[in-house]
Design a protein around this motif. Structure first.
Motif, PDB file in Angstrom:
ATOM      1  N   ASP A 130      15.136  18.457   4.369  1.00 21.95           N
ATOM      2  CA  ASP A 130      15.842  18.825   3.440  1.00 21.95           C
ATOM      3  C   ASP A 130      14.916  19.681   2.405  1.00 21.95           C
ATOM      4  O   ASP A 130      15.547  19.792   1.371  1.00 21.95           O
ATOM      5  CB  ASP A 130      16.478  17.744   2.570  1.00 21.95           C
ATOM      6  N   LEU A 131      13.813  19.522   2.475  1.00 21.95           N
ATOM      7  CA  LEU A 131      12.936  19.977   1.353  1.00 21.95           C
ATOM      8  C   LEU A 131      13.078  21.453   1.219  1.00 21.95           C
ATOM      9  O   LEU A 131      13.066  22.238   2.331  1.00 21.95           O
ATOM     10  CB  LEU A 131      11.334  19.676   1.795  1.00 21.95           C
ATOM     11  N   PRO A 132      13.272  21.785   0.295  1.00 22.47           N
ATOM     12  CA  PRO A 132      13.410  23.357  -0.267  1.00 22.47           C
ATOM     13  C   PRO A 132      12.356  24.154   0.363  1.00 22.47           C
ATOM     14  O   PRO A 132      11.101  23.859   0.315  1.00 22.47           O
ATOM     15  CB  PRO A 132      13.671  23.406  -1.946  1.00 22.47           C
ATOM     16  N   ALA A 133      12.474  25.296   0.666  1.00 24.08           N
ATOM     17  CA  ALA A 133      11.588  26.327   1.410  1.00 24.08           C
ATOM     18  C   ALA A 133      10.256  26.532   0.417  1.00 24.08           C
ATOM     19  O   ALA A 133       9.355  26.552   1.116  1.00 24.08           O
ATOM     20  CB  ALA A 133      12.186  27.469   1.770  1.00 24.08           C
ATOM     21  N   ASP A 134      10.791  26.692  -1.005  1.00 25.89           N
ATOM     22  CA  ASP A 134       9.490  26.858  -1.784  1.00 25.89           C
ATOM     23  C   ASP A 134       8.499  25.559  -1.996  1.00 25.89           C
ATOM     24  O   ASP A 134       7.751  25.646  -2.870  1.00 25.89           O
ATOM     25  CB  ASP A 134       9.967  27.590  -2.941  1.00 25.89           C
ATOM     26  N   GLN A 135       8.882  24.548  -1.307  1.00 27.46           N
ATOM     27  CA  GLN A 135       8.092  23.294  -1.699  1.00 27.46           C
ATOM     28  C   GLN A 135       7.525  22.425  -0.360  1.00 27.46           C
ATOM     29  O   GLN A 135       7.228  21.572  -0.363  1.00 27.46           O
ATOM     30  CB  GLN A 135       9.141  22.264  -2.503  1.00 27.46           C
ATOM     31  N   GLN A 136       7.717  23.406   0.703  1.00 27.64           N
ATOM     32  CA  GLN A 136       7.302  22.824   1.972  1.00 27.64           C
ATOM     33  C   GLN A 136       5.455  22.272   1.803  1.00 27.64           C
ATOM     34  O   GLN A 136       5.266  21.570   2.718  1.00 27.64           O
ATOM     35  CB  GLN A 136       7.098  24.272   3.019  1.00 27.64           C
ATOM     36  N   GLU A 137       4.920  23.031   0.886  1.00 32.37           N
ATOM     37  CA  GLU A 137       3.471  22.736   0.791  1.00 32.37           C
ATOM     38  C   GLU A 137       3.266  21.027   0.573  1.00 32.37           C
ATOM     39  O   GLU A 137       2.343  20.657   0.717  1.00 32.37           O
ATOM     40  CB  GLU A 137       2.815  23.576  -0.161  1.00 32.37           C
ATOM     41  N   TYR A 138       4.479  20.464  -0.328  1.00 26.15           N
ATOM     42  CA  TYR A 138       4.327  19.426  -0.484  1.00 26.15           C
ATOM     43  C   TYR A 138       4.163  18.239   0.820  1.00 26.15           C
ATOM     44  O   TYR A 138       3.762  17.009   0.537  1.00 26.15           O
ATOM     45  CB  TYR A 138       5.335  18.793  -1.372  1.00 26.15           C
ATOM     46  N   ILE A 139       4.579  18.670   1.919  1.00 25.49           N
ATOM     47  CA  ILE A 139       4.230  17.849   2.968  1.00 25.49           C
ATOM     48  C   ILE A 139       3.066  17.636   3.323  1.00 25.49           C
ATOM     49  O   ILE A 139       2.550  16.398   3.492  1.00 25.49           O
ATOM     50  CB  ILE A 139       5.271  18.679   4.379  1.00 25.49           C
ATOM     51  N   ALA A 140       2.084  18.788   3.500  1.00 21.85           N
ATOM     52  CA  ALA A 140       0.496  18.503   3.497  1.00 21.85           C
ATOM     53  C   ALA A 140       0.008  17.726   2.185  1.00 21.85           C
ATOM     54  O   ALA A 140      -0.761  16.860   2.331  1.00 21.85           O
ATOM     55  CB  ALA A 140       0.280  19.955   3.726  1.00 21.85           C
ATOM     56  N   ILE A 141       0.689  17.865   1.164  1.00 22.24           N
ATOM     57  CA  ILE A 141      -0.020  17.363  -0.043  1.00 22.24           C
ATOM     58  C   ILE A 141       0.319  15.901  -0.041  1.00 22.24           C
ATOM     59  O   ILE A 141      -0.603  15.052  -0.459  1.00 22.24           O
ATOM     60  CB  ILE A 141       0.668  18.054  -1.362  1.00 22.24           C
ATOM     61  N   ASN A 142       1.551  15.463   0.136  1.00 23.83           N
ATOM     62  CA  ASN A 142       1.670  13.968   0.371  1.00 23.83           C
ATOM     63  C   ASN A 142       0.884  13.260   1.584  1.00 23.83           C
ATOM     64  O   ASN A 142       0.234  12.140   1.154  1.00 23.83           O
ATOM     65  CB  ASN A 142       3.245  13.804   0.979  1.00 23.83           C
ATOM     66  N   ALA A 143       0.891  14.047   2.625  1.00 22.97           N
ATOM     67  CA  ALA A 143       0.026  13.767   3.737  1.00 22.97           C
ATOM     68  C   ALA A 143      -1.468  13.397   3.419  1.00 22.97           C
ATOM     69  O   ALA A 143      -2.265  12.241   3.329  1.00 22.97           O
ATOM     70  CB  ALA A 143      -0.050  14.462   4.798  1.00 22.97           C
ATOM     71  N   GLU A 144      -1.873  14.510   2.627  1.00 20.45           N
ATOM     72  CA  GLU A 144      -3.785  14.473   2.374  1.00 20.45           C
ATOM     73  C   GLU A 144      -3.740  13.466   1.127  1.00 20.45           C
ATOM     74  O   GLU A 144      -4.672  12.457   1.435  1.00 20.45           O
ATOM     75  CB  GLU A 144      -3.756  15.891   1.719  1.00 20.45           C
ATOM     76  N   LEU A 145      -2.958  13.454   0.040  1.00 22.88           N
ATOM     77  CA  LEU A 145      -3.352  12.246  -0.875  1.00 22.88           C
ATOM     78  C   LEU A 145      -3.011  10.940  -0.434  1.00 22.88           C
ATOM     79  O   LEU A 145      -3.557  10.091  -1.237  1.00 22.88           O
ATOM     80  CB  LEU A 145      -2.623  12.915  -2.400  1.00 22.88           C
ATOM     81  N   SER A 146      -1.976  10.885   0.331  1.00 25.00           N
ATOM     82  CA  SER A 146      -1.834   9.281   0.604  1.00 25.00           C
ATOM     83  C   SER A 146      -2.696   8.594   1.272  1.00 25.00           C
ATOM     84  O   SER A 146      -2.854   7.440   1.158  1.00 25.00           O
ATOM     85  CB  SER A 146      -0.334   9.227   1.559  1.00 25.00           C
ATOM     86  N   ARG A 147      -3.697   9.481   1.936  1.00 35.91           N
ATOM     87  CA  ARG A 147      -4.733   8.829   2.572  1.00 35.91           C
ATOM     88  C   ARG A 147      -5.961   8.171   1.467  1.00 35.91           C
ATOM     89  O   ARG A 147      -6.916   7.470   1.809  1.00 35.91           O
ATOM     90  CB  ARG A 147      -5.577   9.813   3.210  1.00 35.91           C
TER      91      ARG A 147
END
Length: 107
Positions: A60-77
């Protein structure tokens, strides 16, 4: 699928979501929270708790915020786990409805 913290959280860092998470999947940065995709069980309990409406199911993530999938994965590490509610950032109420805050994200 997992849940993702998106743009609205930057400069707010409300932590209402943290208390309801049954698996402690939130990680805390200087001015943003992320969800560890390896820990999230996709329960969606956190979505309604966010005062900034910043948490989305990945699909459901808006199209203009798709980059946050990678940001969450990266920073959660690298960011530490947060399991208890804290006060939001001092100017959170001013920032919560402002769009396009990625340039303010502190890593």
């Amino acid at each position: 699928m997992t849940h993702v913290v998106a743009d609205s959280c930057i400069l707010c860092r409300y932590t209402d979501c943290v208390d309801v998470c049954p698996v402690d999947c939130f990680r805390e940065g200087p001015n943003f929270l992320v969800i560890d995709p390896d820990e999230c069980i996709d329960c969606a309990v956190c979505v309604a708790e966010c005062p900034a409406a910043a948490i989305f199911a990945e699909e459901d993530l808006p199209a203009d915020q798709q980059e946050y999938i990678a940001i969450n994965a990266e920073l959660s590490r690298s960011w530490p786990s947060i399991t208890k509610t804290k006060a939001p950032l001092p100017d959170a109420d001013e920032w919560k409805d402002k769009p396009n805050k990625l340039q303010y994200l502190e890593r």
